[in-house]
Design a protein around this motif. Structure first.
Motif, short mmCIF file in Angstrom:
data_model
loop_
_atom_site.label_atom_id
_atom_site.label_comp_id
_atom_site.label_asym_id
_atom_site.label_seq_id
_atom_site.Cartn_x
_atom_site.Cartn_y
_atom_site.Cartn_z
N ARG A 193 -10.29 -5.43 -6.60
CA ARG A 193 -9.87 -5.15 -5.23
C ARG A 193 -10.33 -3.75 -4.84
O ARG A 193 -10.16 -2.80 -5.60
N PHE A 194 -10.90 -3.64 -3.65
CA PHE A 194 -11.26 -2.35 -3.07
C PHE A 194 -10.06 -1.93 -2.23
O PHE A 194 -9.70 -2.63 -1.27
N VAL A 195 -9.43 -0.81 -2.56
CA VAL A 195 -8.24 -0.38 -1.85
C VAL A 195 -8.36 1.07 -1.38
O VAL A 195 -9.06 1.88 -1.98
N ARG A 196 -7.65 1.33 -0.27
CA ARG A 196 -7.49 2.68 0.28
C ARG A 196 -6.03 2.80 0.71
O ARG A 196 -5.41 1.80 1.07
N PRO A 197 -5.51 4.02 0.72
CA PRO A 197 -4.12 4.16 1.20
C PRO A 197 -4.02 3.89 2.70
O PRO A 197 -4.89 4.29 3.47
N ASP A 198 -2.95 3.17 3.10
CA ASP A 198 -2.72 2.96 4.53
C ASP A 198 -1.94 4.17 5.07
O ASP A 198 -1.75 5.16 4.36
N VAL A 199 -1.45 4.09 6.29
CA VAL A 199 -0.77 5.23 6.91
C VAL A 199 0.49 5.63 6.16
O VAL A 199 0.89 6.80 6.21
N ASP A 200 1.11 4.71 5.44
CA ASP A 200 2.31 5.02 4.65
C ASP A 200 1.97 5.46 3.22
O ASP A 200 2.87 5.76 2.45
N GLY A 201 0.68 5.42 2.88
CA GLY A 201 0.27 5.77 1.52
C GLY A 201 0.24 4.60 0.56
O GLY A 201 -0.13 4.75 -0.60
N SER A 202 0.62 3.41 1.03
CA SER A 202 0.56 2.21 0.19
C SER A 202 -0.89 1.73 0.11
O SER A 202 -1.65 1.88 1.06
N PRO A 203 -1.27 1.12 -1.02
CA PRO A 203 -2.64 0.62 -1.12
C PRO A 203 -2.90 -0.53 -0.14
O PRO A 203 -2.14 -1.48 -0.08
N GLU A 204 -3.97 -0.41 0.62
CA GLU A 204 -4.39 -1.46 1.55
C GLU A 204 -5.69 -2.05 1.02
O GLU A 204 -6.63 -1.33 0.70
N ILE A 205 -5.74 -3.38 0.94
CA ILE A 205 -6.93 -4.05 0.41
C ILE A 205 -7.99 -4.13 1.50
O ILE A 205 -7.75 -4.68 2.56
N TYR A 206 -9.18 -3.59 1.21
CA TYR A 206 -10.32 -3.66 2.11
C TYR A 206 -11.22 -4.84 1.75
O TYR A 206 -11.84 -5.43 2.62
N SER A 207 -11.30 -5.13 0.46
CA SER A 207 -12.15 -6.22 -0.01
C SER A 207 -11.57 -6.73 -1.32
O SER A 207 -10.92 -5.98 -2.06
N HIS A 208 -11.83 -8.02 -1.60
CA HIS A 208 -11.26 -8.66 -2.78
C HIS A 208 -12.33 -9.53 -3.41
O HIS A 208 -12.88 -10.40 -2.73
N GLY A 209 -12.63 -9.32 -4.68
CA GLY A 209 -13.68 -10.09 -5.34
C GLY A 209 -13.24 -10.64 -6.68
O GLY A 209 -12.27 -10.16 -7.29
N TYR A 210 -13.95 -11.67 -7.11
CA TYR A 210 -13.70 -12.31 -8.40
C TYR A 210 -15.05 -12.55 -9.07
O TYR A 210 -16.01 -12.93 -8.41
N ILE A 211 -15.07 -12.37 -10.37
CA ILE A 211 -16.27 -12.73 -11.13
C ILE A 211 -15.87 -13.64 -12.29
O ILE A 211 -14.76 -13.56 -12.81
#
Length: 187
Positions: A114-132
């Motif tokens: 999962r590609f994550v960045r903090p949202d406005v509250d500091g919680s991780p927000e998923i930008y992209s999700h991959g599986y291999i």
């Protein structure tokens, strides 16, 4: 060329990163570089797959699995992969790739990333999700079986299981075992 240097940098950083258990979540930090962008000025979809490779190698190094592979003459290969996008990563943005082993089928290992960045509250927000879906090969020839793999790294905890929908995706995404004749449109 920049991905080569990024790979070398993360190979060095992984030597000093926190050690992880074989089935722990690995968090690998990145910054979107100008060379990652496409014509629309967000990270190119193909770059995500390359960054997933770098993050998996970081995970393998920090869990100690890479050392086991080198000792036995094994190496990983991707059999199939899929990715979905929610939000764009822009130049200069810091992000984290969270990687974990989901589980195994009779031939392969499944990794979620999962590609994550903090949202406005500091919680991780998923930008992209991959599986291999990956396999392991022997430098001397042949395939590493799942039994050999688990003998080397240890038995997976009970919660390490592949969801049925991902197993179904894998069956549907499998390349044919033999080369099919080209359709007449390609002749």
């Amino acid at each position: 060329m920049h991905m080569f240097f990024r790979t070398l940098l993360h190979a060095l950083l992984s030597k000093f990163g926190p050690r992880l258990g074989h089935f722990d979540v690995a968090r690998t930090n990145f910054v979107t570089m100008p060379t990652d962008l496409d014509i629309l000025r967000h990270m190119n979809n193909g770059v995500y797959l390359s960054i997933m490779d770098v993050a998996r190698f970081d995970m393998l190094h920090r869990t100690g699995v890479w050392a086991i592979f080198q000792e036995r003459g094994w190496y990983p290969v991707v059999v199939s992969e899929t990715i979905s996008f929610r939000k764009s990563l822009m130049v200069g943005q810091k992000f984290t790739v969270e990687s974990r082993i989901l589980g195994f089928d009779e031939k392969a290992v499944y990794v979620e990333q999962r590609f994550v960045r903090p949202d406005v509250d500091g919680s991780p927000e998923i930008y992209s999700h991959g599986y291999i879906r990956g396999r392991f090969l022997k430098r001397t020839g042949g395939v590493v079986t799942i039994d050999e793999l688990l003998e080397a790294i240890g038995v997976a905890p009970d919660e390490v299981t592949v969801p049925e929908w991902l197993l179904e995706w894998s069956r549907n995404a499998a390349a044919p075992a033999t080369r099919a004749p080209a359709p007449s449109i390609w002749n």
